[in-house]
Scaffold this active site. Structure first.
Site, short mmCIF file in Angstrom:
data_model
loop_
_atom_site.label_atom_id
_atom_site.label_comp_id
_atom_site.label_asym_id
_atom_site.label_seq_id
_atom_site.Cartn_x
_atom_site.Cartn_y
_atom_site.Cartn_z
N LYS A 150 -5.35 -9.77 -6.67
CA LYS A 150 -6.54 -9.83 -5.81
C LYS A 150 -7.62 -8.85 -6.29
O LYS A 150 -7.30 -7.73 -6.70
CB LYS A 150 -6.08 -9.44 -4.39
CG LYS A 150 -7.12 -9.61 -3.31
CD LYS A 150 -6.53 -9.23 -1.95
CE LYS A 150 -6.56 -7.73 -1.73
NZ LYS A 150 -7.38 -7.31 -0.58
N LYS A 162 -10.67 -3.04 -3.78
CA LYS A 162 -11.45 -1.79 -3.88
C LYS A 162 -10.69 -0.72 -4.64
O LYS A 162 -11.29 0.15 -5.25
CB LYS A 162 -11.69 -1.24 -2.47
CG LYS A 162 -12.57 -2.09 -1.60
CD LYS A 162 -12.48 -1.55 -0.18
CE LYS A 162 -13.26 -2.38 0.80
NZ LYS A 162 -12.80 -2.20 2.17
N LYS A 176 0.82 -1.22 0.00
CA LYS A 176 0.00 0.00 0.00
C LYS A 176 0.85 1.26 0.00
O LYS A 176 0.45 2.27 -0.58
CB LYS A 176 -0.97 0.00 1.18
CG LYS A 176 -2.06 -1.06 1.00
CD LYS A 176 -3.34 -0.79 1.72
CE LYS A 176 -4.40 -1.77 1.23
NZ LYS A 176 -5.65 -1.76 1.93
#
Ligand code: AQP
Length: 353
Positions: A208, A211, A116
């Site tokens: 994956k 969002k 991230k």
């Protein structure tokens, strides 16, 4: 509180774009856990959400939307405790104490932070780095025994176990002196599994479903209507082969494996069972069956979410009620932790030493 054998805790971030991976990997399983002899706590983890920038106006809506998704999927706010994290101050308080238990080396190994933060690591918030410690506090404030999550959370759950173990070791004599036996925190069991433990992107079966993927076509959103679901499944990447009749035949075919896994999870069966019916079928016949199944499952959830989101006062009342019940469990845990650590606090110590 009634005596239950298990205490289940899990959370979902209100960061928008709730998708099929969140539903199959987490929320659907939260509903199933209600049927066990368990007290379940399901939390909208807004303190986690702000580790990345969130627009304040949008955040409030997103908190209500995740709550609506919980309820629409079948979580009963009377049997389970549904609340948002920032209404229960013990999460942040325990996280600070755990900051002093967790080791820098442990956090440096967390892959989600690396993913991230990306290349701009120096500019990431300290909260993003500390995310797994707050997650340990979320779970252990309730001394939860079981945590249903998707596979991406496995490493964070291992850290939670390490923190519980170290706290129990570091404060062993004080824990015993306060009458808590050998260990204060349980070594929580992660519940990861089933065909949808890791739902992958519809555009790339090696990534994956997430969002934050810039492509809307990578995910089925819980707010998608039947047309959008059909279009996304039709456009989902596949390979030119027919479906195999054995699961081994899905090896090296990530997109086929993903669609079969999604079908299995939606239907509540295994990949093997899906292939019994569809082995040898082309995607041109499998995809329409998947569309029908996805629409049949998601359309009622979608409609109920819309209805609930239109009544924010009701959602806020559910969250306030849940927060009160959650705090009634977390507050005595924190009192005990403060006694164990050696703080002086208001009110009588649980046991004088
Ligand atoms: N693709 C997935 N497959 C199975 N489970 C998944 N979960 C998330 N993605 C998948 C599970 O959903 C729960 C809530 O996740 P979260 O909202 O707390 O955070 P996340 O894992 O960061 O969600 P995303 O969608 O992957 O967001 P970004 O794009 O920000 O990385 C968790 O139990 C999670 O395992």
């Amino acid at each position: 509180m009634a005596a239950f054998n298990e205490l289940v805790f899990s959370g979902v971030q209100p960061t928008g774009n709730l998708h099929l991976g969140n539903y199959l990997g987490a929320i659907k399983r939260f509903v199933e856990m209600q049927e066990r002899d368990a007290q379940c706590l399901y939390c909208v983890v807004d303190l986690h959400a702000i580790t990345l920038w969130q627009d304040p106006q949008a955040l409030r809506g997103q908190i209500r939307e995740v709550t609506a998704a919980f309820l629409a999927a079948g979580i009963d706010p009377k049997r389970s405790i549904v609340f948002n994290q920032s209404q229960v101050p013990q999460h942040a308080e325990l996280a600070w104490i755990f900051n002093c238990v967790a080791r820098l080396g442990w956090l440096n190994r967390m892959t989600q932070f690396k993913d991230k933060a990306g290349k701009d690591r120096e500019n990431a918030s300290i909260g993003l780095y500390d995310y797994p410690v707050l997650m340990a506090a979320d779970i252990l404030a309730y001394r939860a025994t079981h945590v249903p999550v998707g596979e991406d959370q496995k490493q964070h759950l291992e850290l939670t176990r390490d923190i519980a173990q170290k706290f129990n070791n570091d404060f062993g004599p004080s824990i015993q002196a306060h009458g808590h036996g050998e260990q204060f925190f349980p070594i929580t069991e992660p519940l990861i599994g089933g065909p949808a433990a890791r739902v992958m992107s519809l555009r790339d079966g090696t990534k994956k479903m997430s969002k934050s993927d810039p492509s809307e076509y990578s995910r089925i959103a819980l707010t998608d209507d039947a047309d959008a679901i059909a279009q996304k499944v039709r456009k989902a990447k596949t390979d030119p082969e027919a479906l195999p009749s054995e699961v081994e035949g899905l090896k090296g075919r990530p997109e086929a494996d993903n669609l079969v896994g999604i079908f299995a999870a939606l239907r509540g069966i295994t990949r093997e069972e899906v292939l019994k019916d569809f082995g040898g079928a082309q995607f041109s016949s499998f995809k329409p069956a998947l569309v029908d199944l996805a629409v049949e499952t998601l359309a009622p959830i979608n409609a109920e979410m819309k209805r609930l989101v239109a009544d924010p006062a009701h959602i806020d009342a559910v969250l306030a009620d849940g927060a009160g019940r959650a705090e009634a469990i977390a507050a005595p845990t924190l009192d005990a932790v403060k006694d164990i650590v050696g703080f002086v606090r208001r009110g009588p110590a649980l046991r004088a030493v």
